[in-house]
Scaffold this active site. Structure first.
Site, PDB file in Angstrom:
ATOM      1  N   LYS A   1       9.268 -20.683 -13.202  1.00  0.00           N
ATOM      2  CA  LYS A   1      10.343 -19.933 -13.860  1.00  0.00           C
ATOM      3  C   LYS A   1      11.684 -20.205 -13.197  1.00  0.00           C
ATOM      4  CE  LYS A   1       8.310 -15.939 -16.166  1.00  0.00           C
ATOM      5  NZ  LYS A   1       8.267 -14.461 -16.195  1.00  0.00           N
TER       6      LYS A   1
ATOM      7  N   GLU B   1       6.154 -10.683 -15.774  1.00  0.00           N
ATOM      8  CA  GLU B   1       7.408 -10.082 -15.311  1.00  0.00           C
ATOM      9  C   GLU B   1       8.495 -10.475 -16.307  1.00  0.00           C
ATOM     10  OE1 GLU B   1      10.473 -10.089 -11.482  1.00  0.00           O
ATOM     11  OE2 GLU B   1       8.583 -11.210 -11.389  1.00  0.00           O
TER      12      GLU B   1
ATOM     13  N   ARG C   1      -4.465 -22.619 -12.067  1.00  0.00           N
ATOM     14  CA  ARG C   1      -3.170 -22.628 -12.749  1.00  0.00           C
ATOM     15  C   ARG C   1      -3.115 -23.821 -13.696  1.00  0.00           C
ATOM     16  NH1 ARG C   1       2.111 -20.826 -11.119  1.00  0.00           N
ATOM     17  NH2 ARG C   1       3.768 -22.084 -12.023  1.00  0.00           N
TER      18      ARG C   1
END
Length: 810
Positions: free
Chosen positions: A520, A290, A510
């Site tokens: 983020k 994104e 992860r």
């Protein structure tokens, strides 16, 4: 005989039985036990209506049947392989006679008939493949469930009712493939209650990570990193675990509904054949960031997994921007991501944007409303949260289809205020999975889009967009991190509801690295609150920060390959392990130079002040002496500079630096000289040492143990090249600051040290951006973009194995 006709133009479709009676298809479909929603969805699709009507005719059950049989016949109508239609009556006979009585058996039958096609087959082979006659008792199910729960007990006790029930059911299915899935789930639920007690209100709250709780597994420090140099089988080929695209017929996941229904996500043969024709049977993956911030090292792992799999299997990987939130996205981030992908060595097959598909996404949203699977809702975010917590349906959930269609069109045309309406999927508000609580598909945002412009004022959500675009782009393998595992049911629910191709989904662990944050949201706060020097601050684990620090893309990729792409999600990788890979590369590629960070002046009293020797210093320790390109010139005059920490007034046995009356070797040159301290000069305060005087041994008869790096001026009476050096340490003091409530208070106040008056050898004056060096005894350094023609700036990338903190060591 059943027949289909229309009474008049525009009238509802009707079915006529053998006695000439007219029946509405809805009544016919309800008579075989389908729930109303499934029956209504079937009517929206003419193909399904026709197929289901024909199947009911072949089964001879116009007057109705049990719900179990009816649901299996519905599966036959919607999923029967098109290449084996001649065998459909045989399969229906097995269902009606209750020889095939579970969805698992029916899935096995579909697979068998797909492989057979139009050819004849032995019924014994068919029955064996489908488990006909195999009886799985309740005791068998209970025994298998008990074994599976025992194998997963640690996770059950840790996660309680947040454990993935679908995963447990899948493990039981491997042990008992013909067991009734509904019974399996009931037994699992019952045994979990026996282990954990009744579900409480606390179990409905997302568990917070325990404060300062150490991870289950922590990688050893760099001292043990050498043990990782022997590659494991997984390191040699980490992509061997992924199936071929043509194998994408198997059940991906099971979606359990609160009413007892179970959807089994998989591709029908016709759908898969169409997909393989469009892709040529190749692997297709995607890296879908994104564009709402800079990429961090966790994204490097995502790139390695997606681009790496495509490269390994001669496939293709999209770079797709999941740009569904115009308020958080910027052209700056889009440009940065493209640059970083290229820097890491990956070449996208094609660059796309989710916003490229906004029209298709909107059209599919209209189709969902028409199928009764979406509705326009007027609840506020607070009301939606409250209703979800109470597992209550929205008051607008059952509004007429026509009304939702008009409202969605009004939303699209900007006639509804922002925040006054959303489009929600009609999933299952009573599900055990919160990601089935009628997810939001569209919301109103009067904001221009960085890629699509101002064409739209409603934007699709990530949950709605991601899976559909995966399907539209014919992605074969949709790979993401483990926190998305809970979204699998909603991912496949949407694709099944729209009759779209379903990619193979697989989640990997992860990447968690010690002493940093990679959220983020947290990174954005550090940047916007100016707690760091921008997104490319060398202390951050952003890829821009690592690059500025001097870390290469090849060492990052080597580090990622070394940790693998498993599903183990309880480990944290120590930063030392990344440092190990950085050092391994720089040790091979970075030439040696000498820099003194905190200079102490040493005057050589027995060398004439006008004399200058030009000595040869090695850039590469193993370079042959006869190779002139492996050396650089170092001036030696009567004034040299050593590190202040390399001088003491009191000597000791374990100290190898300079002290009054003691000798050390000025090394790192082809012909080194020993020097002996003869005098110490103090400043006006009689405490500060401003100068040391020494004599050098031109005959080199002295054999001191201590070895020091040093710098001299380019010529007699001229100061050495002055440079700025920036030293970086871990940004946070704690191993896992993200778990701390006040994580900002854990920032390391000494994470950055700027030394503006360091001295360097003259050869470094030619350094430019991209150059990297080993400064003898200090570490590996890279030229920083802040450098100018008047002043060079160097960032320390990583220390040497023996830290400079052991000043004056041998």
């Amino acid at each position: 005989m059943l027949g289909v006709s229309r009474l008049c133009p525009g009238a509802a479709l009707v079915v006529r039985d053998d006695d000439g009676r007219d029946m509405l298809p809805l009544d016919l479909f309800l008579s075989i036990g389908l729930d109303k929603r499934t029956a209504e969805n079937a009517l929206v699709n003419p193909k399904v209506t026709s197929n289901l009507t024909a199947v009911i005719k072949e089964a001879g059950i116009v007057d109705g049947c049990s719900k179990a049989v009816g649901n299996l016949l519905y599966m036959v109508a919607t999923k029967f392989p098109g290449n084996a239609l001649k065998h459909r009556p045989t399969l229906i006979e097995y269902i009606v006679s209750l020889k095939i009585k579970s969805p698992a058996q029916l899935d096995a039958a579909f697979l068998f008939l797909t492989n057979v096609g139009t050819e004849s087959f032995d019924l014994k082979d068919f029955e064996e493949a489908c488990g006909v006659g195999v009886e799985v008792s309740l005791e068998d199910v209970q025994a298998s469930v008990t074994r599976v729960l025992e194998e997963n007990m640690d996770a059950i006790l840790d996660q309680r009712y947040h454990i993935n029930i679908g995963n447990l059911c899948g493990q039981v299915r491997k042990k008992q493939p013909w067991a009734d899935a509904k019974i399996v789930k009931e037994v699992i639920d019952e045994k979990l209650r026996g282990i954990l007690g009744e579900r409480t209100a606390d179990d409905d709250i997302k568990p917070l990570k325990k404060k300062k709780e150490k991870p289950t597994k922590v990688e050893d420090s760099s001292a043990n990193a050498n043990a990782c140099t022997v590659p494991s089988e997984e390191e040699l080929n980490p992509f061997s675990i992924f199936p071929q695209p043509e194998e994408n017929l198997k059940v991906h996941t099971e979606i359990f509904f609160s009413n007892g229904d179970i959807w089994r996500a998989h591709n029908e043969k016709e759908m898969l054949v169409k997909h393989l024709k469009e892709t040529g049977g190749k692997f297709f993956t995607r890296f879908p960031p994104e564009p709402n911030g800079y990429l961090h090292i966790g994204h490097a792992k995502a790139m390695f997994v997606n681009f790496g799999l495509a490269k390994e299997r001669n496939g293709s990987c999209y770079l797709r921007f999941d740009d569904t939130n115009p308020e958080a996205e910027k052209k700056e981030y889009i440009d940065h991501i493209q640059e970083i992908v290229q820097w890491l060595g990956w070449e996208p097959f094609k660059i796309t944007y989710s916003s490229d598909y906004f029209q298709e996404l909107y059209d599919l949203a209209v189709l969902l409303i028409q199928k009764g699977l979406a509705y326009v809702d007027h609840q506020t975010p607070e009301e939606i949260k409250e209703y979800r917590e109470k597992k209550m349906n929205s008051p607008w959930r059952d509004r007429p289809i026509a009304e939702s269609l008009k409202l969605l069109d009004d939303m699209r045309r900007g006639l509804v205020e922002e925040g006054k309406a959303t489009l929600r999927l009609k999933q299952d508000m009573q599900s055990d999975n919160k990601n089935m609580y009628d997810l939001i598909a569209y919301r109103i945002k009067f904001a221009p889009h960085p890629h699509a412009g101002d064409k739209w004022c409603i934007y699709p959500s990530y949950d709605y967009t991601h899976c559909i675009v995966d399907s539209l782009e014919n992605i074969t393998h949709s790979l993401c991190t483990l926190e998305f595992e809970i979204r699998r049911p909603s991912y496949y629910w949407l694709l099944m509801a729209l009759d779209l191709y379903q990619p193979y989904v697989w989640e990997y662990s992860r990447l968690n690295i010690s002493n940093t944050v990679m959220s983020k949201r947290k990174l954005n706060r550090l940047v916007t609150e100016k707690r760091v020097d921008g997104w490319d601050d060398p202390r951050l684990m952003t890829l821009a920060g690592l690059r500025r620090r001097g870390v290469s893309s090849t060492s990052i990729n080597a580090f990622i390959r070394g940790i693998g792409i498993t599903r183990s999600d309880n480990s944290m990788i120590r930063y030392d392990r990344l440092e190990y890979h950085i050092r391994e590369e720089l040790n091979r590629t970075a030439p040696r130079m000498m820099v003194v960070l905190h200079p102490l002046k040493v005057v050589i009293t027995n060398l004439d002040c006008e004399s200058q020797l030009n000595l040869d210093a090695k850039m590469w320790p193993d370079a042959p002496s006869e190779d002139p390109s492996s050396f650089y010139k170092v001036p030696f005059t009567n004034v040299v500079y050593i590190e202040r920490t390399d001088f003491r007034l009191k000597d000791s046995k374990d100290y190898y630096g300079l002290a009054p009356g003691k000798s050390v070797l000025l090394r790192h040159v082809k012909y080194a000289f020993p020097i002996r301290c003869t005098e110490v000069i103090y400043g006006n305060d009689s405490e500060t040492i401003v100068e040391v005087r020494a004599e050098y041994d031109p005959e080199k008869k002295t054999k001191p143990k201590g070895v020091l790096h040093w710098v001299s001026g380019p010529s007699p009476g001229v100061e050495p090249l002055k440079v700025e050096v920036r030293l970086f340490d871990k940004l946070f003091l704690s191993e896992n600051p993200a778990e701390l409530e006040n994580w900002l208070a854990d920032m390391n106040p000494n994470s950055k040290e700027v030394i503006s008056g360091a001295y360097a050898v003259p050869s470094l004056a030619k350094a430019v951006m991209g150059d990297k060096f080993q400064f003898e005894r200090l570490g590996y350094f890279a030229v920083d973009p802040d450098s100018t023609t008047d002043k060079l700036v160097f960032n320390r990338t990583v220390t040497l194995r023996d830290s400079y903190s052991k000043a004056g060591s041998k």
